[in-house]
Design a protein around this motif. Structure first.
Motif, PDB file in Angstrom:
ATOM      1  N   LEU A  76      16.773  37.522 -37.369  1.00  0.00           N
ATOM      2  CA  LEU A  76      15.442  37.015 -37.714  1.00  0.00           C
ATOM      3  C   LEU A  76      15.543  35.626 -38.351  1.00  0.00           C
ATOM      4  N   ALA A  77      16.519  35.447 -39.239  1.00  0.00           N
ATOM      5  CA  ALA A  77      16.720  34.144 -39.871  1.00  0.00           C
ATOM      6  C   ALA A  77      17.132  33.099 -38.832  1.00  0.00           C
ATOM      7  N   GLN A  78      17.908  33.535 -37.823  1.00  0.00           N
ATOM      8  CA  GLN A  78      18.321  32.613 -36.767  1.00  0.00           C
ATOM      9  C   GLN A  78      17.114  32.129 -35.971  1.00  0.00           C
ATOM     10  N   VAL A  79      16.185  33.039 -35.671  1.00  0.00           N
ATOM     11  CA  VAL A  79      14.980  32.663 -34.935  1.00  0.00           C
ATOM     12  C   VAL A  79      14.187  31.621 -35.727  1.00  0.00           C
ATOM     13  N   LYS A  80      14.027  31.868 -37.016  1.00  0.00           N
ATOM     14  CA  LYS A  80      13.272  30.940 -37.859  1.00  0.00           C
ATOM     15  C   LYS A  80      13.962  29.569 -37.915  1.00  0.00           C
ATOM     16  N   ALA A  81      15.275  29.591 -38.076  1.00  0.00           N
ATOM     17  CA  ALA A  81      16.010  28.329 -38.166  1.00  0.00           C
ATOM     18  C   ALA A  81      15.899  27.538 -36.870  1.00  0.00           C
ATOM     19  N   LEU A  82      15.940  28.226 -35.744  1.00  0.00           N
ATOM     20  CA  LEU A  82      15.814  27.547 -34.458  1.00  0.00           C
ATOM     21  C   LEU A  82      14.458  26.858 -34.331  1.00  0.00           C
ATOM     22  N   LEU A  83      13.401  27.539 -34.737  1.00  0.00           N
ATOM     23  CA  LEU A  83      12.066  26.962 -34.641  1.00  0.00           C
ATOM     24  C   LEU A  83      11.870  25.811 -35.613  1.00  0.00           C
ATOM     25  N   GLU A  84      12.577  25.852 -36.737  1.00  0.00           N
ATOM     26  CA  GLU A  84      12.470  24.768 -37.706  1.00  0.00           C
ATOM     27  C   GLU A  84      13.044  23.458 -37.174  1.00  0.00           C
ATOM     28  N   VAL A  85      13.962  23.549 -36.174  1.00  0.00           N
ATOM     29  CA  VAL A  85      14.545  22.346 -35.577  1.00  0.00           C
ATOM     30  C   VAL A  85      13.459  21.461 -34.980  1.00  0.00           C
ATOM     31  N   ALA A  86      12.363  22.085 -34.522  1.00  0.00           N
ATOM     32  CA  ALA A  86      11.271  21.325 -33.903  1.00  0.00           C
ATOM     33  C   ALA A  86      10.579  20.407 -34.900  1.00  0.00           C
ATOM     34  N   ASP A  87      10.703  20.713 -36.187  1.00  0.00           N
ATOM     35  CA  ASP A  87      10.129  19.879 -37.248  1.00  0.00           C
ATOM     36  C   ASP A  87       8.637  19.607 -37.018  1.00  0.00           C
ATOM     37  N   GLY A  88       7.921  20.658 -36.626  1.00  0.00           N
ATOM     38  CA  GLY A  88       6.477  20.543 -36.464  1.00  0.00           C
ATOM     39  C   GLY A  88       6.014  20.010 -35.131  1.00  0.00           C
ATOM     40  N   ASP A  89       6.937  19.609 -34.246  1.00  0.00           N
ATOM     41  CA  ASP A  89       6.561  19.107 -32.920  1.00  0.00           C
ATOM     42  C   ASP A  89       6.200  20.296 -32.037  1.00  0.00           C
ATOM     43  N   ALA A  90       4.920  20.427 -31.679  1.00  0.00           N
ATOM     44  CA  ALA A  90       4.439  21.592 -30.944  1.00  0.00           C
ATOM     45  C   ALA A  90       5.131  21.746 -29.595  1.00  0.00           C
ATOM     46  N   GLU A  91       5.374  20.625 -28.898  1.00  0.00           N
ATOM     47  CA  GLU A  91       6.023  20.698 -27.579  1.00  0.00           C
ATOM     48  C   GLU A  91       7.441  21.226 -27.704  1.00  0.00           C
ATOM     49  N   VAL A  92       8.185  20.731 -28.699  1.00  0.00           N
ATOM     50  CA  VAL A  92       9.562  21.192 -28.892  1.00  0.00           C
ATOM     51  C   VAL A  92       9.567  22.644 -29.352  1.00  0.00           C
ATOM     52  N   GLU A  93       8.578  23.048 -30.170  1.00  0.00           N
ATOM     53  CA  GLU A  93       8.490  24.453 -30.601  1.00  0.00           C
ATOM     54  C   GLU A  93       8.386  25.377 -29.394  1.00  0.00           C
ATOM     55  N   VAL A  94       7.581  24.985 -28.423  1.00  0.00           N
ATOM     56  CA  VAL A  94       7.425  25.800 -27.213  1.00  0.00           C
ATOM     57  C   VAL A  94       8.750  25.877 -26.461  1.00  0.00           C
ATOM     58  N   GLN A  95       9.466  24.751 -26.367  1.00  0.00           N
ATOM     59  CA  GLN A  95      10.754  24.740 -25.672  1.00  0.00           C
ATOM     60  C   GLN A  95      11.748  25.685 -26.340  1.00  0.00           C
ATOM     61  N   VAL A  96      11.827  25.605 -27.687  1.00  0.00           N
ATOM     62  CA  VAL A  96      12.762  26.460 -28.424  1.00  0.00           C
ATOM     63  C   VAL A  96      12.353  27.917 -28.302  1.00  0.00           C
ATOM     64  N   ALA A  97      11.047  28.181 -28.368  1.00  0.00           N
ATOM     65  CA  ALA A  97      10.565  29.560 -28.225  1.00  0.00           C
ATOM     66  C   ALA A  97      10.913  30.115 -26.849  1.00  0.00           C
ATOM     67  N   ASP A  98      10.824  29.278 -25.818  1.00  0.00           N
ATOM     68  CA  ASP A  98      11.223  29.713 -24.473  1.00  0.00           C
ATOM     69  C   ASP A  98      12.688  30.114 -24.450  1.00  0.00           C
ATOM     70  N   LEU A  99      13.529  29.296 -25.091  1.00  0.00           N
ATOM     71  CA  LEU A  99      14.958  29.609 -25.148  1.00  0.00           C
ATOM     72  C   LEU A  99      15.197  30.957 -25.808  1.00  0.00           C
ATOM     73  N   ILE A 100      14.524  31.185 -26.941  1.00  0.00           N
ATOM     74  CA  ILE A 100      14.674  32.443 -27.671  1.00  0.00           C
ATOM     75  C   ILE A 100      14.234  33.610 -26.803  1.00  0.00           C
ATOM     76  N   GLN A 101      13.099  33.453 -26.163  1.00  0.00           N
ATOM     77  CA  GLN A 101      12.557  34.530 -25.338  1.00  0.00           C
ATOM     78  C   GLN A 101      13.486  34.862 -24.175  1.00  0.00           C
ATOM     79  N   TRP A 102      14.038  33.827 -23.520  1.00  0.00           N
ATOM     80  CA  TRP A 102      14.961  34.062 -22.405  1.00  0.00           C
ATOM     81  C   TRP A 102      16.206  34.814 -22.872  1.00  0.00           C
ATOM     82  N   ALA A 103      16.747  34.416 -24.033  1.00  0.00           N
ATOM     83  CA  ALA A 103      17.953  35.077 -24.541  1.00  0.00           C
ATOM     84  C   ALA A 103      17.685  36.552 -24.840  1.00  0.00           C
ATOM     85  N   LEU A 104      16.546  36.836 -25.458  1.00  0.00           N
ATOM     86  CA  LEU A 104      16.228  38.227 -25.797  1.00  0.00           C
ATOM     87  C   LEU A 104      15.980  39.058 -24.544  1.00  0.00           C
TER      88      LEU A 104
END
Length: 495
Positions: A76-104
């Motif tokens: 859970l902490a890893q998921v949060k840390a990954l999303l924090e990399v986007a630093d509030g950029d909505a487009e990058v947040e979606v990209q990172v979320a896609d990565l997380i979803q694909w891995a799961l």
């Protein structure tokens, strides 16, 4: 319920005997009477509400089946840390979320935090998949349509025989210099095996390595150079996320340039006694070259070709592919603009791969005379052959006018040199000899370098300057004369 904070929980696969529904997180066996979790029942999970998809759909990150709450909390902490990399950029947040979803979804480990941070920092789509070495090498070679055919064939051989079998499955960004060094260790182990089998008294063991060749140190350096070139382009490509060319750091023993050795009388006597060849690159003395050419006169269709190589140091492919249109006998000049390259048995006509290789050479009077006589003879043969003559336009042809295959020329060279009783050299050794003869005759090294098609005079001088012992002897005597107080006159031996 999942929140933006996320949660960890425990659940099992037990079902209600009356309704048939799974209890999930409500199974009475999951907790003890005091409210603490029962360590012997169920598995841990986490869930987290991810940023919506590009089309606005809600989604969750959820993984089940973990052995402990600590493991679930870590993911859970890893998921949060990954999303924090986007630093509030909505487009990058979606990209990172896609990565997380694909891995799961694929039951794979969550994306590496540093890797995602590196991609985002480089301005690359976080979802970009880093290729394996095999995939990258294929794409790299495909992206070089202008490569000379010989160079392409060399690259393809290195990739197919060594780089893909040993390194192909590794991701480019995870390739390390130790992996490359391990590849060369295994190649060397194969070399030792081949040599041991060749020395075996068992004919079956010998036969098991028939056709296999020992990979030289020079070839290993060329293999590394191919990988280094491919990784250089990977470093330049922001989508690959490679920052270091590890091939440049892979260690190999240094490979000194093989300098030619002349077949001096002592070396010839040793060779006649026990077959010893003292060096990898051997050249004939002027007298031995004259003996070869004298013997080659019996072979009317080959003598002019060998004479030109011996006198002017053309490469085999340059001589075989030389057209009459580039040969100006009145001016005594030849333009080297094409060459025939052998790929396995097939041949390809191309331009010399370097700028220095495309050059104009000046012919001496003897060579002009040989080529004039050859042209008259060739014209006579063409008239005799009539329609059966193949109009190749080449200077050096077979009896029907068609061009020589490079390998055939090499084979004939070996036959003629053996018939002449001369110590062994390769056809390329005849080119080496021409370079050495020119320098021994006192020709300026810049002229020799240009006519040979070398990129630098340093290479020419370092490789050929001291091939003939008579030249070195003359220089030594001049030095001794200074010590004696006499005049220091270097008399270059006449070839």
């Amino acid at each position: 319920m999942a929140t933006r904070e996320g949660s960890t929980y425990k659940r099992c696969m037990c079902r209600n005997s009356e309704t048939g529904r799974a209890y999930g997180a409500c199974c009475p066996k999951l907790k003890r009477k005091d409210g603490s979790y029962n360590p012997g029942h169920g598995h841990w999970a986490f869930q987290y509400e991810l940023p919506r998809t590009t089309d606005g759909k809600r989604r969750q990150a959820r993984r089940m089946g973990m052995a402990s709450q600590e493991e679930a909390a870590k993911d859970l902490a890893q998921v949060k840390a990954l999303l924090e990399v986007a630093d509030g950029d909505a487009e990058v947040e979606v990209q990172v979320a896609d990565l997380i979803q694909w891995a799961l979804k694929d039951r794979q480990p969550l994306p590496d935090l540093e890797e995602v941070r590196k991609r985002v920092g480089a301005g690359v789509d976080a979802r970009t998949q880093t290729p394996t070495v095999a995939v990258w090498l294929a794409a790299w070679l495909k992206g070089k349509p202008d490569l000379a055919e010989g160079t392409r064939a060399s690259y393809m051989g290195h990739i197919r025989k060594y780089l893909i079998p040993h390194l192909g499955k590794r991701r480019v960004d995870r390739l390390q210099s130790r992996h490359i060094e391990a590849m060369f260790d295994r190649i060397e182990e194969a070399n030792v095996h081949i040599l041991e089998c060749r020395e075996s008294d068992d004919t079956k063991v010998k036969a098991s390595v028939r056709g296999q060749r020992v990979i030289s140190l020079a070839t290993k350096h060329r293999i590394r150079a191919t990988l280094r070139s491919a990784l250089t382009d990977a470093v330049r490509n922001p989508e690959v996320a490679v920052t270091v060319n590890v091939a440049s750091h892979a260690r190999l023993p240094s490979c000194p340039r093989k300098k030619p050795l002349a077949w001096t009388p002592d070396r010839v006597r040793q060779w006649e006694k026990d077959g010893t060849v003292p060096g990898e690159v051997m050249v004939w003395t002027p007298a031995q070259t004259r003996a070869f050419l004298e013997h080659a006169r019996k072979y009317r269709w080959l003598y002019p070709l060998f004479h030109l190589i011996a006198a002017k140091g053309l490469r085999r492919g340059e001589a075989v592919g030389l057209p009459w249109s580039n040969t100006r006998l009145t001016d005594g000049q030849v333009d080297i603009r094409v060459q025939v390259v052998q790929l396995a048995w097939e041949t390809v006509t191309s331009t010399p791969k370097s700028t220095a290789g495309q050059r104009t050479i000046t012919l001496d009077t003897d060579t002009v005379r040989v080529l004039r006589a050859w042209k008259r003879f060739q014209n006579e043969e063409r008239l005799k052959a009539g329609e059966e003559w193949v109009d190749s336009g080449l200077v050096f042809t077979r009896q029907d006018g068609s061009g020589w295959h490079p390998a055939q020329v090499s084979d004939w060279f070996l036959r003629i040199s053996r018939a002449a009783g001369l110590p062994p050299i390769t056809l390329h050794g005849l080119r080496h000899g021409a370079a050495s003869l020119s320098l021994a005759a006192g020709t300026d090294v810049k002229v020799v370098s240009a006519e040979l098609g070398h990129a630098t005079t340093h290479f020419t001088q370092d490789t050929y300057q001291t091939v003939f012992p008579d030249v070195a002897k003359a220089a030594a005597e001049a030095t001794a004369a200074l010590l004696r107080g006499g005049p220091a006159v270097v008399r270059t031996p006449v070839p």
